[in-house]
Design an enzyme around this catalytic site. Sequence first.
Site, short mmCIF file in Angstrom:
data_model
loop_
_atom_site.label_atom_id
_atom_site.label_comp_id
_atom_site.label_asym_id
_atom_site.label_seq_id
_atom_site.Cartn_x
_atom_site.Cartn_y
_atom_site.Cartn_z
N TYR A 175 0.90 -0.99 0.15
CA TYR A 175 0.00 -0.19 0.39
C TYR A 175 0.79 1.64 0.42
CZ TYR A 175 -3.81 3.32 0.75
OH TYR A 175 -4.74 3.79 0.22
N GLN A 217 -11.17 -0.02 0.40
CA GLN A 217 -11.58 -0.75 -0.98
C GLN A 217 -10.31 -1.19 -1.43
OE1 GLN A 217 -11.14 2.57 -0.65
NE2 GLN A 217 -11.01 3.44 -1.80
N ASN A 243 -4.18 5.60 6.20
CA ASN A 243 -4.90 6.12 6.92
C ASN A 243 -5.17 5.47 7.56
OD1 ASN A 243 -6.94 5.57 5.99
ND2 ASN A 243 -7.27 7.57 4.01
N SER A 275 4.71 9.33 13.23
CA SER A 275 6.70 9.14 13.32
C SER A 275 7.04 9.96 13.86
CB SER A 275 7.15 8.98 11.70
OG SER A 275 8.65 8.81 11.84
N GLN A 331 12.18 15.98 11.91
CA GLN A 331 11.24 14.62 11.91
C GLN A 331 9.08 15.16 12.65
OE1 GLN A 331 9.73 11.51 12.48
NE2 GLN A 331 11.46 11.61 13.15
N HIS A 349 6.63 15.93 9.23
CA HIS A 349 6.28 15.15 8.30
C HIS A 349 4.91 15.34 8.26
CE1 HIS A 349 8.50 11.94 6.96
NE2 HIS A 349 9.64 12.16 7.78
N GLU A 396 11.17 5.08 17.56
CA GLU A 396 10.89 4.69 16.21
C GLU A 396 12.83 4.93 16.02
OE1 GLU A 396 8.68 6.86 14.06
OE2 GLU A 396 9.11 5.36 12.25
N HIS A 397 12.81 6.05 15.97
CA HIS A 397 14.47 6.68 15.73
C HIS A 397 15.15 6.65 16.33
CE1 HIS A 397 12.24 7.64 12.24
NE2 HIS A 397 12.35 6.47 11.69
N ASP A 436 16.61 7.39 6.21
CA ASP A 436 15.45 7.52 5.70
C ASP A 436 15.00 7.38 3.80
OD1 ASP A 436 14.01 8.27 7.83
OD2 ASP A 436 13.99 10.59 7.49
N GLU A 477 -2.61 -35.92 28.21
CA GLU A 477 -3.11 -35.32 27.74
C GLU A 477 -4.83 -35.63 27.60
OE1 GLU A 477 -1.21 -33.18 24.55
OE2 GLU A 477 -0.26 -32.00 25.94
N HIS A 507 -3.57 -40.00 19.62
CA HIS A 507 -1.94 -39.65 19.22
C HIS A 507 -1.58 -40.93 19.70
CE1 HIS A 507 -4.26 -35.24 18.64
NE2 HIS A 507 -2.96 -34.91 18.61
#
Lengths: 429, 429
Positions: free
Chosen positions: A130, A191, A214, A237, A259, A262, A327-328, A361, A415, A420
């Site tokens: 995506y 979709q 999103n 981020s 940062q 963004h 994250e960073h 990046d 068990e 088995h």
Amino acid sequence: MPIRLDDSSAAFERDFRDLLSAKREVSEEVDRVVADIIADVRERGDAAVIDYTQRFDALALTPQTLRVQADEIDAAVAACPPEQLAALETARARIEAYHLRQKPQDAWFMDAAGVESGWRWSAIEAVGLYVPGGTASYPSSVLMNAVPAKVAGVDRVVMVAPTPRGETNPLVLAAARLAGVDEIYRIGGAQAVAALAYGTASIAPVAKIVGPGNAYVAAAKRRVFGQVGIDMIAGPSEVLVIADGTANPDWIAADLLAQAEHDVSAQSILMTNDAALAAEVEKAVQAQLQTLPRAEIAAKSWADYGAILLVSDLEAAIPLVDRLAPEHLEIMTADPDRLASMIRNAGAIFIGGHTPEAIGDYVGGPNHVLPTARSARFSSGLGVLDFMKRTSLLKCSPDALRALAPAATRLAQAEGLQAHGRSVTIRLN
Amino acid sequence: MPIRLDDSSAAFERDFRDLLSAKREVSEEVDRVVADIIADVRERGDAAVIDYTQRFDALALTPQTLRVQADEIDAAVAACPPEQLAALETARARIEAYHLRQKPQDAWFMDAAGVESGWRWSAIEAVGLYVPGGTASYPSSVLMNAVPAKVAGVDRVVMVAPTPRGETNPLVLAAARLAGVDEIYRIGGAQAVAALAYGTASIAPVAKIVGPGNAYVAAAKRRVFGQVGIDMIAGPSEVLVIADGTANPDWIAADLLAQAEHDVSAQSILMTNDAALAAEVEKAVQAQLQTLPRAEIAAKSWADYGAILLVSDLEAAIPLVDRLAPEHLEIMTADPDRLASMIRNAGAIFIGGHTPEAIGDYVGGPNHVLPTARSARFSSGLGVLDFMKRTSLLKCSPDALRALAPAATRLAQAEGLQAHGRSVTIRLN
């Protein structure tokens, strides 16, 4: 104004917990809408995808025009400045070189009982990627997702990217071409996720879907999880910069703003043991904001979510870093390697003053798709393993089976699973 | 009666698609209930967990009795037959030996541009292990989940297991002790998942939750995903046996029934190129059902979901296997290694006539937590990597930064992210 925390304050632990638990995304009530869209795409296939694309992207498509054709990609590539294409290829080659080292090893061994076992890795057959539309449509992200998939050996990498009112980003198409993406569809939203997961007459289904999106895309990925694999659910981020008095405040300010530009929900945090440095960084942020094209976004992110943590001792503060699980993480201290070696929870670490996150990046080599929202506590950045799966292997000789049979049948009996046990004992006579 | 498919029939492709898409679980409308339980546990903590345990498990607890105490575990271990404990230890040691080989390597290297990069693996700090109550409470599953976590280096392995009306399974507690589980709480359902994910006054939160459970547990895991990591959403178990005329029909029947006895929703499939073998297996299944304690469950599973696929050529039918992507694949043919090497999508492969799946369920060494419901197309069995995460590392010298700067700044500019570009160029002057 960014918030300020000081670990010598009595309120520090409470304020730090608030920082950890602060939500940075509007939680929209999208789940019901997304469920309906997915059901409709499963029911009506292409027709539903086309209807939603008309409605959400103001774009009229037919089953024949869902897919971006080779000549359109040719034209997009031709429209890109050559120096941008060259930069993309530099990035692609470096990302590939880094990820080639992640290819896992198969294993096969025999133990003392004569049992042979091991495992075999194989690539996922088809993966959907995506790519968001509009301002968040980044060619670098196409490379970061598609290159590891191709390194893994995925046969069919299928990209979906909405093109509101038909507007495409030529460099995104060029990146897809460079990375070896096999199919591109000009659709997006829930979709597109549904079409990838369940297939339509025009789009064959994939086995896993990766890439950011999103709130609708995230909700759709969560819903189709199980039918297909998904990567993480990406949030805004974030960067944490750890610095001492040896660091350059202008460089730190530039990184915090990189940062912050963004997204208004992005988060930039400075942790330092040097109050004077913190003050200089704040001044530098304000100065650099003056000449920044995306100043409005960056200023709002910094004001709403920026934070400065004053700590008495950087090494002693490492448990705080692990709780933030950024994250960073950038480390600009006198001995950044030492500090880096002590960190447990971080998506990526950028070591030393000459390693701004922006290098990672784009062209550093490691992946820029990294765990956000504290999920580095339990997950990793995107890599080759995300596009492969492991089949375990077991092989017993008659003697090996005989050696293992007593323990296996006892446990089966314990068990209450007699069939088995019988499946073992029936082979012993 | 199990369904029969024949790849020489005109209807084969349609029938095979039906087999692939058949749902084997009742999709209950549990999501709303689960959302309410999670919200309540977040709000009221221990008190909510205690209320739900009273309501669903008919068990009165206090904050002091939520946790299973060491002396209770001692007593449980003392109550287990020594030969069962020995069998458990055999299993534990073999599972540990197999999984020790899965520990990943860190990496650190320098490239031609002088850029240093790599990655470092580290264990997740705290992991929750869900163990179902009642008939699905398996000590072997405790080992299969907890041993890889401990091999990975997880500091805190926290087990939750409901004990309806206070009934515990001593061998489950013994398995937890053997595997090194650090804390055990006698709670289950969505309330236990919520307590693990968000924490309560008595239960510190974990970073990831693994282990199978009913529809409520599965829905709760899906909901807390993001707050914590989760493993796969487990569905009913399944086996595919590939056999030719060299295979023993009684052994195959025993293996099909071993799968079928798990659950009425379990699925056992035989694929063979030998119609006579198929007929003999069917006869053997009926004969063995006569003396099986769990005959009712197994017979229903076999009648409702059992399947026999007649194919003209086993090797040519491998694409069908890959579409089925079975959790367990047994190969009993003249050259099982060759066939095994051709399979792409399977959770685990059991090679040759002397490797019944039950050996792998208990003592083979590989994990028995495997991808169900065709998810072997995109995911792997549980392993050490599920309890670790990878931090990527990047370090540039001034010269290395200078070498990468042009490509990075061009891409930043192309993406409209000027602060990214500035964070690079500001370091060059």
